[in-house]
Design a protein around this motif. Structure first.
Motif, PDB file in Angstrom:
ATOM      1  N   ARG A 178     -10.312   5.826  -7.811  1.00 24.33           N
ATOM      2  CA  ARG A 178     -11.210   6.933  -8.150  1.00 24.33           C
ATOM      3  C   ARG A 178     -12.183   6.537  -9.255  1.00 24.33           C
ATOM      4  NH1 ARG A 178      -6.800  11.950  -8.112  1.00 24.33           N
ATOM      5  NH2 ARG A 178      -6.807  12.273  -5.842  1.00 24.33           N
ATOM      6  N   GLN A 179     -11.995   5.373  -9.862  1.00 24.79           N
ATOM      7  CA  GLN A 179     -12.835   4.949 -10.980  1.00 24.79           C
ATOM      8  C   GLN A 179     -14.265   4.554 -10.580  1.00 24.79           C
ATOM      9  OE1 GLN A 179      -9.154   2.746 -13.264  1.00 24.79           O
ATOM     10  NE2 GLN A 179     -11.225   2.182 -13.890  1.00 24.79           N
ATOM     11  N   PRO A 180     -14.469   3.781  -9.518  1.00 29.74           N
ATOM     12  CA  PRO A 180     -15.835   3.348  -9.209  1.00 29.74           C
ATOM     13  C   PRO A 180     -16.741   4.527  -8.862  1.00 29.74           C
ATOM     14  CG  PRO A 180     -14.208   2.031  -8.020  1.00 29.74           C
ATOM     15  CD  PRO A 180     -13.480   3.195  -8.586  1.00 29.74           C
ATOM     16  N   ASP A 181     -18.027   4.306  -8.964  1.00 32.12           N
ATOM     17  CA  ASP A 181     -18.982   5.329  -8.540  1.00 32.12           C
ATOM     18  C   ASP A 181     -18.918   5.531  -7.034  1.00 32.12           C
ATOM     19  OD1 ASP A 181     -20.502   5.874 -11.129  1.00 32.12           O
ATOM     20  OD2 ASP A 181     -20.640   3.692 -10.979  1.00 32.12           O
ATOM     21  N   VAL A 182     -18.725   4.434  -6.304  1.00 32.83           N
ATOM     22  CA  VAL A 182     -18.569   4.495  -4.851  1.00 32.83           C
ATOM     23  C   VAL A 182     -17.415   3.580  -4.470  1.00 32.83           C
ATOM     24  CG1 VAL A 182     -19.641   4.165  -2.595  1.00 32.83           C
ATOM     25  CG2 VAL A 182     -21.056   4.850  -4.553  1.00 32.83           C
ATOM     26  N   ASP A 184      -5.695   6.824   4.927  1.00 37.04           N
ATOM     27  CA  ASP A 184      -4.840   7.702   4.127  1.00 37.04           C
ATOM     28  C   ASP A 184      -5.263   7.686   2.664  1.00 37.04           C
ATOM     29  OD1 ASP A 184      -3.203   8.301   6.390  1.00 37.04           O
ATOM     30  OD2 ASP A 184      -2.171   6.390   6.092  1.00 37.04           O
ATOM     31  N   LEU A 185      -5.621   6.508   2.161  1.00 37.04           N
ATOM     32  CA  LEU A 185      -6.131   6.413   0.794  1.00 37.04           C
ATOM     33  C   LEU A 185      -7.449   7.170   0.671  1.00 37.04           C
ATOM     34  CD1 LEU A 185      -5.484   2.632   0.040  1.00 37.04           C
ATOM     35  CD2 LEU A 185      -4.370   4.553  -1.102  1.00 37.04           C
ATOM     36  N   ALA A 186      -8.337   6.946   1.617  1.00 39.05           N
ATOM     37  CA  ALA A 186      -9.656   7.575   1.558  1.00 39.05           C
ATOM     38  C   ALA A 186      -9.559   9.093   1.514  1.00 39.05           C
ATOM     39  CB  ALA A 186     -10.493   7.128   2.755  1.00 39.05           C
ATOM     40  N   GLU A 187      -8.582   9.639   2.206  1.00 39.30           N
ATOM     41  CA  GLU A 187      -8.425  11.091   2.221  1.00 39.30           C
ATOM     42  C   GLU A 187      -8.048  11.650   0.856  1.00 39.30           C
ATOM     43  OE1 GLU A 187      -5.577  11.684   5.294  1.00 39.30           O
ATOM     44  OE2 GLU A 187      -7.049  11.500   6.926  1.00 39.30           O
ATOM     45  N   GLN A 188      -7.534  10.796  -0.031  1.00 43.18           N
ATOM     46  CA  GLN A 188      -7.121  11.228  -1.365  1.00 43.18           C
ATOM     47  C   GLN A 188      -8.128  10.848  -2.451  1.00 43.18           C
ATOM     48  OE1 GLN A 188      -4.384  13.161  -1.684  1.00 43.18           O
ATOM     49  NE2 GLN A 188      -4.249  12.973   0.557  1.00 43.18           N
ATOM     50  N   ILE A 189      -9.220  10.188  -2.062  1.00 45.70           N
ATOM     51  CA  ILE A 189     -10.205   9.711  -3.036  1.00 45.70           C
ATOM     52  C   ILE A 189     -11.549  10.359  -2.718  1.00 45.70           C
ATOM     53  CG2 ILE A 189     -11.370   7.686  -4.004  1.00 45.70           C
ATOM     54  CD1 ILE A 189      -8.916   6.045  -2.989  1.00 45.70           C
ATOM     55  N   PRO A 190     -11.929  11.387  -3.464  1.00 47.67           N
ATOM     56  CA  PRO A 190     -13.174  12.105  -3.157  1.00 47.67           C
ATOM     57  C   PRO A 190     -14.383  11.174  -3.115  1.00 47.67           C
ATOM     58  CG  PRO A 190     -11.881  13.298  -4.788  1.00 47.67           C
ATOM     59  CD  PRO A 190     -11.215  11.961  -4.610  1.00 47.67           C
ATOM     60  N   GLY A 191     -15.183  11.331  -2.074  1.00 44.90           N
ATOM     61  CA  GLY A 191     -16.406  10.549  -1.954  1.00 44.90           C
ATOM     62  C   GLY A 191     -16.233   9.148  -1.412  1.00 44.90           C
ATOM     63  N   SER A 192     -15.001   8.721  -1.188  1.00 40.60           N
ATOM     64  CA  SER A 192     -14.783   7.365  -0.670  1.00 40.60           C
ATOM     65  C   SER A 192     -15.124   7.306   0.817  1.00 40.60           C
ATOM     66  CB  SER A 192     -13.337   6.927  -0.895  1.00 40.60           C
ATOM     67  OG  SER A 192     -12.446   7.742  -0.159  1.00 40.60           O
ATOM     68  N   VAL A 193     -15.305   6.083   1.295  1.00 45.22           N
ATOM     69  CA  VAL A 193     -15.672   5.871   2.693  1.00 45.22           C
ATOM     70  C   VAL A 193     -14.665   4.913   3.330  1.00 45.22           C
ATOM     71  CG1 VAL A 193     -17.444   5.022   4.278  1.00 45.22           C
ATOM     72  CG2 VAL A 193     -18.116   6.202   2.161  1.00 45.22           C
ATOM     73  N   TYR A 194     -14.068   5.352   4.422  1.00 43.41           N
ATOM     74  CA  TYR A 194     -13.142   4.494   5.166  1.00 43.41           C
ATOM     75  C   TYR A 194     -13.929   3.651   6.160  1.00 43.41           C
ATOM     76  CZ  TYR A 194      -9.802   3.200   8.813  1.00 43.41           C
ATOM     77  OH  TYR A 194      -9.065   2.518   9.739  1.00 43.41           O
ATOM     78  N   CYS A 195     -13.671   2.346   6.158  1.00 43.82           N
ATOM     79  CA  CYS A 195     -14.376   1.411   7.034  1.00 43.82           C
ATOM     80  C   CYS A 195     -13.345   0.691   7.905  1.00 43.82           C
ATOM     81  CB  CYS A 195     -15.157   0.392   6.204  1.00 43.82           C
ATOM     82  SG  CYS A 195     -16.427   1.121   5.145  1.00 43.82           S
ATOM     83  N   THR A 246       0.839  -1.201   0.000  1.00 42.98           N
ATOM     84  CA  THR A 246       0.000   0.000   0.000  1.00 42.98           C
ATOM     85  C   THR A 246       0.873   1.249   0.000  1.00 42.98           C
ATOM     86  OG1 THR A 246      -1.668  -1.215   1.262  1.00 42.98           O
ATOM     87  CG2 THR A 246      -1.871   1.184   1.199  1.00 42.98           C
ATOM     88  N   HIS A 247       1.939   1.232   0.768  1.00 45.52           N
ATOM     89  CA  HIS A 247       2.855   2.380   0.820  1.00 45.52           C
ATOM     90  C   HIS A 247       3.579   2.584  -0.507  1.00 45.52           C
ATOM     91  CE1 HIS A 247       6.771   4.331   1.796  1.00 45.52           C
ATOM     92  NE2 HIS A 247       5.982   5.098   2.542  1.00 45.52           N
ATOM     93  N   GLU A 248       4.108   1.500  -1.059  1.00 42.71           N
ATOM     94  CA  GLU A 248       4.909   1.606  -2.280  1.00 42.71           C
ATOM     95  C   GLU A 248       4.073   1.996  -3.502  1.00 42.71           C
ATOM     96  OE1 GLU A 248       6.735  -2.200  -2.540  1.00 42.71           O
ATOM     97  OE2 GLU A 248       7.901  -1.930  -0.690  1.00 42.71           O
ATOM     98  N   LEU A 249       2.825   1.556  -3.537  1.00 36.96           N
ATOM     99  CA  LEU A 249       1.973   1.793  -4.705  1.00 36.96           C
ATOM    100  C   LEU A 249       0.824   2.754  -4.390  1.00 36.96           C
ATOM    101  CD1 LEU A 249       1.812  -1.907  -5.964  1.00 36.96           C
ATOM    102  CD2 LEU A 249       3.307  -0.070  -6.782  1.00 36.96           C
ATOM    103  N   PHE A 250       1.030   3.577  -3.392  1.00 36.84           N
ATOM    104  CA  PHE A 250      -0.031   4.444  -2.879  1.00 36.84           C
ATOM    105  C   PHE A 250      -0.674   5.280  -3.983  1.00 36.84           C
ATOM    106  CE2 PHE A 250      -1.782   8.204  -0.888  1.00 36.84           C
ATOM    107  CZ  PHE A 250      -2.423   7.712   0.242  1.00 36.84           C
ATOM    108  N   ASP A 251       0.124   5.988  -4.761  1.00 41.44           N
ATOM    109  CA  ASP A 251      -0.427   6.872  -5.795  1.00 41.44           C
ATOM    110  C   ASP A 251      -1.188   6.086  -6.860  1.00 41.44           C
ATOM    111  OD1 ASP A 251       0.607   9.067  -4.490  1.00 41.44           O
ATOM    112  OD2 ASP A 251       2.384   9.218  -5.768  1.00 41.44           O
TER     113      ASP A 251
END
Length: 202
Positions: A126-130, A151-162, A114-119
């Motif tokens: 960002r592709q899915p609708d949700v 950390d990923l969720a903070e960079q993906i508009p509209g995503s939800v961290y669970c 996750t760290h190495e391929l974060f971007d």
């Protein structure tokens, strides 16, 4: 249960007007060349029924666009994709299937990946609708990097961290609507979130 995709193919060969195949879906564009390959095989004197039977009997390993069931009119599939390239192939294919929305519940696999391929993960998720993000599946690792799916969720508009898989299931239960495609994706235990949705277990 295997994932199934039906499609029709008009052939150009004498005496053969149409095939309706039910075959396993794969994350490879070559799959969609199957009807053309059928034409080629028939032209080489392989009986059309044999070609159809071969496609009909083809089965993939589990967790490769594996159909799990339906909840509130949404179809639920599970996939083992855990690398950005695999995830992109899955989502690109899903986008061609005509669903109203694509809801992707993704569980990153290992802190180091996750760290190495974060971007790359941010871009593809960002592709899915949700997009729902389960916490990272540790596997063999300890979190010495201090990284989280948050950390990923903070960079993906509209995503939800669970934070937990129960949270993923609860979010899917709220979101699922007729015509949706729900994907549970990752190499860890994310598939259990979809199974809980279907079977009502907690």
């Amino acid at each position: 249960m295997s994932a199934l995709l039906s499609f029709g193919k008009q052939t150009s060969l004498p005496g053969i007007t149409d095939f309706q195949f039910v075959v396993d879906m794969v994350e490879d564009a070559a799959f969609f060349q199957a009807p053309e390959r059928c034409d080629q095989q028939i032209a080489r004197t392989v009986p059309g029924q044999a070609v159809e039977r071969g496609l009909r009997d083809f089965r993939l390993p589990g967790r490769r666009f594996e159909y799990k069931g339906e909840y509130n009119g949404a179809r639920i599939y599970d996939d083992y994709a855990h690398h950005p390239g695999e995830l992109a192939a899955l989502l690109d294919t899903a986008a061609t299937l005509g669903y109203r929305r694509i809801i992707c519940a993704f569980q990153p696999h290992t802190y180091s990946r996750t760290h190495e391929l974060f971007d790359d993960f941010v871009k593809v998720l960002r592709q899915p609708d949700v997009t729902l993000l389960a916490e990272i599946y540790a596997a063999r690792e300890t979190n010495t990097l201090g990284i989280s799916s948050r950390d990923l969720a903070e960079q993906i508009p509209g995503s939800v961290y669970c934070p937990t898989l129960d949270d993923v299931t609860a979010a899917l239960r709220r979101l699922a609507q007729p015509g949706d495609l729900i994907l549970t994706v990752g190499a860890g235990d994310i598939y259990t979130a979809g199974e809980q949705l279907l079977h009502g277990t907690h």
